[in-house]
Design a protein around this motif. Structure first.
Motif, PDB file in Angstrom:
ATOM      1  N   ALA A 155      -0.398   6.741  -4.064  1.00 40.68           N
ATOM      2  CA  ALA A 155      -1.165   6.541  -5.294  1.00 40.68           C
ATOM      3  C   ALA A 155      -1.342   5.053  -5.561  1.00 40.68           C
ATOM      4  O   ALA A 155      -2.426   4.590  -5.925  1.00 40.68           O
ATOM      5  CB  ALA A 155      -0.460   7.208  -6.470  1.00 40.68           C
ATOM      6  N   LEU A 156      -0.270   4.288  -5.338  1.00 40.48           N
ATOM      7  CA  LEU A 156      -0.349   2.841  -5.557  1.00 40.48           C
ATOM      8  C   LEU A 156      -1.335   2.200  -4.598  1.00 40.48           C
ATOM      9  O   LEU A 156      -2.115   1.327  -4.982  1.00 40.48           O
ATOM     10  CB  LEU A 156       1.025   2.212  -5.358  1.00 40.48           C
ATOM     11  CG  LEU A 156       1.897   2.185  -6.595  1.00 40.48           C
ATOM     12  CD1 LEU A 156       3.242   1.579  -6.261  1.00 40.48           C
ATOM     13  CD2 LEU A 156       1.207   1.366  -7.688  1.00 40.48           C
ATOM     14  N   THR A 157      -1.286   2.649  -3.335  1.00 41.11           N
ATOM     15  CA  THR A 157      -2.196   2.070  -2.347  1.00 41.11           C
ATOM     16  C   THR A 157      -3.645   2.350  -2.733  1.00 41.11           C
ATOM     17  O   THR A 157      -4.495   1.458  -2.696  1.00 41.11           O
ATOM     18  CB  THR A 157      -1.907   2.659  -0.959  1.00 41.11           C
ATOM     19  OG1 THR A 157      -0.505   2.593  -0.742  1.00 41.11           O
ATOM     20  CG2 THR A 157      -2.634   1.900   0.117  1.00 41.11           C
ATOM     21  N   LEU A 158      -3.906   3.600  -3.116  1.00 45.99           N
ATOM     22  CA  LEU A 158      -5.275   3.942  -3.521  1.00 45.99           C
ATOM     23  C   LEU A 158      -5.700   3.120  -4.727  1.00 45.99           C
ATOM     24  O   LEU A 158      -6.824   2.619  -4.783  1.00 45.99           O
ATOM     25  CB  LEU A 158      -5.362   5.431  -3.852  1.00 45.99           C
ATOM     26  CG  LEU A 158      -5.535   6.365  -2.670  1.00 45.99           C
ATOM     27  CD1 LEU A 158      -5.508   7.812  -3.132  1.00 45.99           C
ATOM     28  CD2 LEU A 158      -6.853   6.081  -1.980  1.00 45.99           C
ATOM     29  N   ALA A 159      -4.788   2.983  -5.697  1.00 45.98           N
ATOM     30  CA  ALA A 159      -5.127   2.214  -6.898  1.00 45.98           C
ATOM     31  C   ALA A 159      -5.433   0.766  -6.517  1.00 45.98           C
ATOM     32  O   ALA A 159      -6.351   0.152  -7.069  1.00 45.98           O
ATOM     33  CB  ALA A 159      -3.992   2.272  -7.904  1.00 45.98           C
ATOM     34  N   THR A 160      -4.690   0.236  -5.546  1.00 43.10           N
ATOM     35  CA  THR A 160      -4.920  -1.145  -5.127  1.00 43.10           C
ATOM     36  C   THR A 160      -6.285  -1.294  -4.459  1.00 43.10           C
ATOM     37  O   THR A 160      -7.028  -2.236  -4.745  1.00 43.10           O
ATOM     38  CB  THR A 160      -3.818  -1.593  -4.164  1.00 43.10           C
ATOM     39  OG1 THR A 160      -2.569  -1.313  -4.776  1.00 43.10           O
ATOM     40  CG2 THR A 160      -3.926  -3.066  -3.845  1.00 43.10           C
TER      41      THR A 160
END
Ligand SMILES: Nc1ncnc2c1ncn2[C@@H]1O[C@H](COP(=O)(O)OP(=O)(O)OP(=O)(O)O)[C@@H](O)[C@H]1O
Ligand SMILES: [Mg+2]
Lengths: 234, 470, 497
Positions: C281-286
């Motif tokens: 989720a963090l990677t996608l948000a980044t």
């Protein structure tokens, strides 16, 4: 039929499984005993092709699991230590889904309910969402999934962990029936008593090696415990 | 005990490669934004000051001419760049940079810098404020979403609580731990920001108190985020649920809400079109309004009034220039109309602002943005203050020209030529923005909502921690 | 009890080679439907799409209504004048120069003037784009060109700063979020929940399972993003039957499809390459943050640094100087003008240059001429900046998609620039016509009023935009294909454990 030929696995420098050779013939139950971290789960994971092997071969029904992952999985059933199911689906829905995934003809609802009943799921629980289940109830659905698949080989990783004594006992009886039907069963367990009761053969693992293997009938319960502890001590 | 927990949280966070990467990236962005803002401020301050001096010089350099011609020649007012716009340039790119001050007419501000920029401008400007308002909450999400949820998932929370650690202490420890990690980014950023502002050599007595209030505002804003994200973490079953919840909240309140609320404000309090606005002004001027007569009639009445006042029969017998008097009366009536319509328009904008600020109850970024722009001197209220000051100057200038004409152009009217010395009698345009007190009053609502958010965040956290389950 | 568990070792039961896709799809659908996240995310998204469409329709209609009203006022004025002129006897004394009289060229041409209006593009409801910054009408008088172009539409600057909730924003910024919200836990979620082990122990490849997951999500997302927008266009009454419009609308939806495909590939790549749902989720948000916010903002900064917009304040100083110079030379200029236009000399009772109207028109004419090179240079700088940004769009799929979507909607500024250019041309024609009348000094007649130039925007055919977006759309397709190839390669390497 399950067969490992010099099967080995390393995680980086750490050798989790030294070359292992074993055979579980149809109608045999091989119980893998061994301390935590001895390599039991690793062995089962290799038969499932969940992790790439470092050497040797793992065969199911004579087929190499790495070369034919799907064909071998069609002949296998697996019960993990912690059976986890889709929490938003009911027990029956989970069972139905995995039954369909196994590539076998789907079962009707009556048959699915009968299976749930057979593994001892409390009446009424089958239609409740899995998020309301106890650990043992999930384990029972896991067993139902394995039975429904009518597989030729069973891989069991501490399948009775969390089961109440009665359910545990019924599970042993079930295994005996499957064994008599000619299923090859490989079971990792810490339960010396059940290993001796249900198993046809017992293997002891230590630090990634199989240090002993014998027929269950050849040994009494007290002897088994002594033998196991002896292996662990030295 | 508390210190132990804070230290453990802090160490754990600093050992996380992702956190380090995010912190470095954020710090780099902040530094970049400050440098960019500072360069822009430098350039704009110099450019606007030079332009203001040039237009004044043009005014003074006029040859001897009729004062009304001079009033038509007019002068420009250039919007000065506030030093704190280095941190937050607010609406500056979206309001005109100059207005032409001339006789008879109140002109709109022209040349919005955004019109001379590419479509990419609309994605947002690289300012410290945008970075702080959008990205720091994201860093807080990264740091705090897993605080409880990961421990719950890994089972360590169960152990901690079994050890008899008080949930409150644990909550405080996590909050301070995250705050300490945030400090690693924010303290250097603050130092850089203050250095950038002081280095610009503006009026520090004006700027620093405002910058100080900005720090207070941002601290409240971050405290609110920290409290809310930790509370989510304390309630979530797993780390991924906590993270998804916190990220979702971020997206909804900082990405979607501002646009949604702006559409709402437009729908509730529509902005008139320029065409309708100027048509209404023209109609009021020509046809009259609210019992005021239309132009022709009003000027005729004015003529009779003047004749009666001086007890003469015709304008040629007046001891003063009737043209000068007439021009000034025209200004007076015009100003009434302009005031009426501009006040209505500004009030309309203010009403839209109130909708936005009220919506900050669900999206704190709206309050933070309003407060930040206000303190930086780049909000609509500051623009309005400048526009009013420029208009006031226009009236001073035009009235001085009309008065000279009235006094000296008797009989010659528009053929009269004033001496060049007349131009210098009108002082240069000098503008002081609203005081800090006025700005704080203007944004008292936003400040109150931010404070409420901070308190609410802490309450949410204590509530969630009080019911902490492993 | 043994009926269900009697494996026939000897006789191999013929079994289907693969699990029917329908089973996987149905299961995935059921999981999503039972997931509260889907309900929240999808209903939020649907509401936002409807709101954005409504906002677009409102905006587009209000803009059109303003322009229509102005045009009607112009037409009414002309009719009123012509009626008034019919009643004025031919031998009436000529009007004073500043009189509010339809016979006065100054009144008609300099004080009242005409409106040049831009109609809303047929698909304007899809994107507000730059249309809130760029006026859709100009008041054309004989005044200086710069003064004409200064007139902006009124808008709360905070609204301009915030940007609009239009469909293009929803697609460019929010659609990837919906895709991410539905997909971030696709694989890692099942791994963490432990169900992946049971799935992987079945005779089905994870590749197939994952693709089924993506397929169901894509169906949901596209039904909302494309289906809803298509229905919305019809309901909003977009002129789809007009030539070329349907093609452009279809291209718009195709762009949405390609953009969504790109983000699904990214979601798939992250699902396969990043262990852990939270990390995913963090990677996608980044990635989202970089593509939607950070890169566009940096592109903007670079564009400003490399091609700084020239200073408007300097331009003002320059035009003042030009005006002063022209004023000083007014008499010479007027003589030169009459020399250049001998046909006007006949009736020129004002050739002395005393006439204020003629004089000021001449001066304005000169200012416009003197400023033309500077304004052209100014525009050239802006075009260079725009060209840089157009190239830099490659760095962010979101900028790329936004450009294509706004171009197709007709609100990207390109059409507006053509409108502005034709307004400038019209301003020139208007000024020349009025100037000719003023110099001749004859009172205007109804026929002369009717013969004054009228504004017509040479609207390009609706589908003329297609070649212009072709390149960017192709790049977007290439990006999507690359991302999918990467995802399909990576997907083969996933493991259950
Ligand atoms: N993903 C991994 N990476 C590195 N080492 C691993 C990994 N998985 C297992 N190991 C190591 O391999 C060894 C065997 O682990 P395995 O899980 O097979 O033990 P086990 O016999 O099943 O133990 P238990 O009775 O606790 O279930 C252990 O030393 C373990 O640390
Ligand atoms: Mg194990």
């Amino acid at each position: 039929m399950l067969e490992a030929a010099a099967l080995s696995k390393s995680f980086g420098d750490h050798v989790a499984l030294h070359p292992l050779t074993l055979r579980v013939a149809p109608g045999e139950i091989l119980c893998l005993l061994g301390a935590n971290g001895a390599g039991k789960t690793t062995t089962i994971n290799l038969f499932l092709d969940f992790i790439p092997r470092s050497g040797g071969r793992a065969l199911v029904d004579g087929l190499d699991v790495a070369a034919e992952p799907l064909e071998t999985k069609r002949r296998l059933a697996y019960i993990p230590e912690q059976v986890q199911l889709y929490r938003t689906l009911t027990g029956v829905e989970n069972l139905d889904y995995f039954q369909r995934l196994s590539g076998r003809p789907p079962l009707d609802r009556a048959a699915l309910l009968a299976l749930c009943d057979r593994v001892g799921l409390p009446a009424g629980a089958a239609d409740r969402r899995v998020s309301t289940y106890s650990k043992g109830m999930r384990q029972k659905v896991g067993i139902a999934i394995a039975i429904a698949k009518e597989a030729r080989a069973l891989l069991l990783d501490e399948p009775t962990s969390g089961l109440d004594p009665q359910a545990s006992n019924e599970f042993s009886a079930l295994l005996a029936v499957l064994r008599d039907d000619g299923v090859a069963i490989l079971m990792a367990t810490h339960d010396l008593f059940r290993a001796r009761e249900t198993g046809t053969h017992i293997a002891i693992m230590k630090h990634g090696r199989m240090v002993d293997r014998f027929a269950a009938a050849d040994i009494g319960h007290a002897d088994l415990e002594r033998l196991y502890l002896d292996h662990m001590r030295n | 005990m508390l210190a132990t927990i804070v230290r453990k949280e802090f160490t754990e966070m600093l050992r996380d490669g992702r956190v380090r990467l995010a912190a470095v990236a954020l710090l780099a962005l902040l530094a970049g934004a400050l440098l960019h803002g500072r360069a822009q401020t430098r350039a704009l301050v110099a450019e606007r000051a030079a332009a203001q001096a040039a237009t004044r010089a043009d005014w003074l350099a006029q040859p001897a001419k009729n004062p009304h011609s001079a009033a038509h020649y007019g002068i420009y007012a250039f919007k000065p760049r506030a030093t704190l716009a280095t941190l937050d340039d607010g609406v500056d790119p979206y309001v005109g940079v100059l207005t032409w001050l001339e006789a008879h007419k109140r002109n709109e501000f022209a040349y919005r810098p955004a019109q001379d920029a590419t479509g990419a401008q609309r994605a947002g400007a690289l300012t410290a404020a945008v970075t702080l308002q959008l990205l720091v909450p994201l860093l807080i999400v990264l740091l705090a979403a897993g605080a409880f949820a990961t421990e719950r998932e890994h089972g360590t929370l169960r152990q901690l609580l079994a050890l008899g650690v008080r949930a409150r202490t644990l909550g405080a420890g996590k909050a301070f731990g995250v705050a300490a990690a945030l400090g690693v980014v924010l303290v250097p950023a603050t130092v850089l920001g203050v250095a950038a502002i002081v280095g610009l050599g503006g009026d520090t007595a004006h700027d620093l108190p405002r910058a100080g209030m900005m720090v207070v505002g941002y601290l409240l804003y971050f405290a609110a985020w920290l409290g809310v994200v930790l509370a989510i973490s304390a309630r979530a079953r797993t780390a991924r649920v906590a993270l998804a919840g916190a990220l979702g909240l971020w997206m909804l309140t900082t990405v979607l809400a501002p646009r949604l609320v702006t559409e709402l404000a437009r729908a509730l309090r529509p902005t008139p079109s320029a065409a309708a606005f100027t048509a209404a002004i023209r109609s009021d001027l020509e046809q009259g309004f609210d019992g005021h007569a239309g132009q022709a009639e009003a000027m005729e009445a004015f003529r009779r009034r003047v004749l009666a006042q001086y007890r003469v029969d015709s304008v040629s017998q007046l001891p003063v220039s009737f043209a000068g008097l007439e021009l000034e009366e025209g200004e007076r009536i015009g100003n009434l109309v302009y005031d009426r319509h501009h006040a209505r328009l500004w009030d309309r904008f203010a009403a839209q602002e109130r909708v936005r600020t009220a919506s900050a109850v669900v999206a704190p970024v709206l309050a933070m943005r309003a407060l930040s722009m206000g303190l930086s001197g780049t909000d609509v209220a500051h623009h309005r203050a400048f526009a009013e000051a420029a208009e006031g100057y226009r009236r001073t200038l035009v009235t001085a020209m009309n008065a000279d004409m009235t006094r000296n152009a008797r009989g010659t009217d528009f053929d009269y030529k004033a001496d060049r010395s007349l131009w210098g009698t009108v002082g240069a345009f000098d503008y002081d923005g609203p005081s800090l007190g006025a700005t704080l009053t203007e944004h008292a609502g936003a400040l109150a909502i931010l404070g409420a958010w901070a308190v609410g965040g802490v309450l949410l956290l204590t509530g969630a921690v009080a019911r902490l389950r492993p | 009890m043994t009926t269900l568990a009697t494996p026939q070792v000897a006789t191999r039961v013929p079994q289907p080679r693969t699990v029917p896709l329908a089973t996987l799809l149905a299961h995935e659908w059921r999981l999503l439907v039972r997931d509260r996240l889907l309900h929240v995310a999808a209903s939020c998204f649907i509401v936002v799409v409807v709101l954005a469409l409504a906002a677009g329709v409102r905006w587009s209609r209000a803009q059109q209504a303003t322009v229509d009203r102005l045009r009607r006022a112009d037409a009414d004025q002309l009719v009123a004048w012509q009626r008034a002129l019919d009643t004025i006897p031919a031998d009436a004394p000529p009007p004073e120069a500043f009189a509010r009289d339809p016979r006065s060229a100054f009144h008609v041409g300099a004080r009242v003037g005409r409106v040049a209006g831009l109609d809303q593009p047929p698909l304007g409801v899809l994107a507000v784009g730059q249309s809130d910054l760029q006026p859709s009408y100009y008041k054309v008088t004989t005044g200086p060109r710069q003064a004409m172009l200064m007139n902006d539409e009124i808008e709360n600057p905070v609204a301009l700063l915030t940007g609009r909730l239009d469909l293009t924003f929803v697609i460019v910024a929010l659609l990837p979020l919906l895709i991410g919200a539905l997909s971030y836990g696709m694989l890692a979620g099942e791994r963490e929940d432990g169900t992946l082990a049971l799935v992987a122990s079945q005779p089905v490849t994870l590749r197939r399972v994952l693709l089924a997951k993506v397929a169901v999500r894509a169906a949901i997302v596209l039904a909302v993003a494309i289906g809803l927008v298509a229905i919305g266009l019809v309901v909003a009454g977009a002129p789809l039957a007009a030539p070329g419009v349907a093609t452009v609308a279809a291209t718009w939806l195709l762009t949405v499809l390609v953009y969504a495909a790109f983000w699904f590939a990214i979601a798939l790549l992250v699902a396969v390459l990043v262990r852990g749902a939270a990390a995913g989720a963090l990677t996608l948000a980044t990635v989202w943050l970089l593509s939607v916010i950070v890169v566009p903002v940096l592109v903007n900064v670079v564009a400003q640094a490399r091609h700084p917009a020239p200073s408007r304040t300097a331009l003002i100083a320059e035009s003042r100087a030009a005006a002063a110079a022209a004023n000083a030379r007014a008499d010479t200029l007027l003589r030169k003008f009459l020399f250049d236009h001998p046909e006007m000399r006949a009736g020129a009772s004002v050739a002395s240059g005393k006439d204020f109207v003629t004089r000021s028109l001449t001066v304005q004419f000169e200012v416009d001429t003197a400023m033309a090179p500077s304004l052209a240079a100014f525009d050239a700088r802006l075009r260079a900046q725009q060209a840089l940004v157009d190239r830099a769009r490659l760095a962010s799929p979101s900028l790329l998609a936004q450009g294509v979507l706004e171009s197709l909607a007709g609100t990207d500024g390109d059409r507006w620039r053509r409108f502005r250019d034709s307004t400038i041309a019209y301003h020139r024609r208007w000024r020349d016509a009025i100037m000719a009348q003023a110099v001749r000094g004859e009172p205007l007649t109804a026929a002369m009023l009717g013969a004054l130039p009228t504004f017509a925007f040479g609207e390009a055919p609706a589908d003329a935009v297609l070649p212009r977006v072709g390149g960017a759309l192709a790049v977007l397709v290439v990006l999507a294909v690359l991302a999918w190839s990467g995802a399909l390669v990576a997907i083969g390497r996933v493991r259950a454990a």
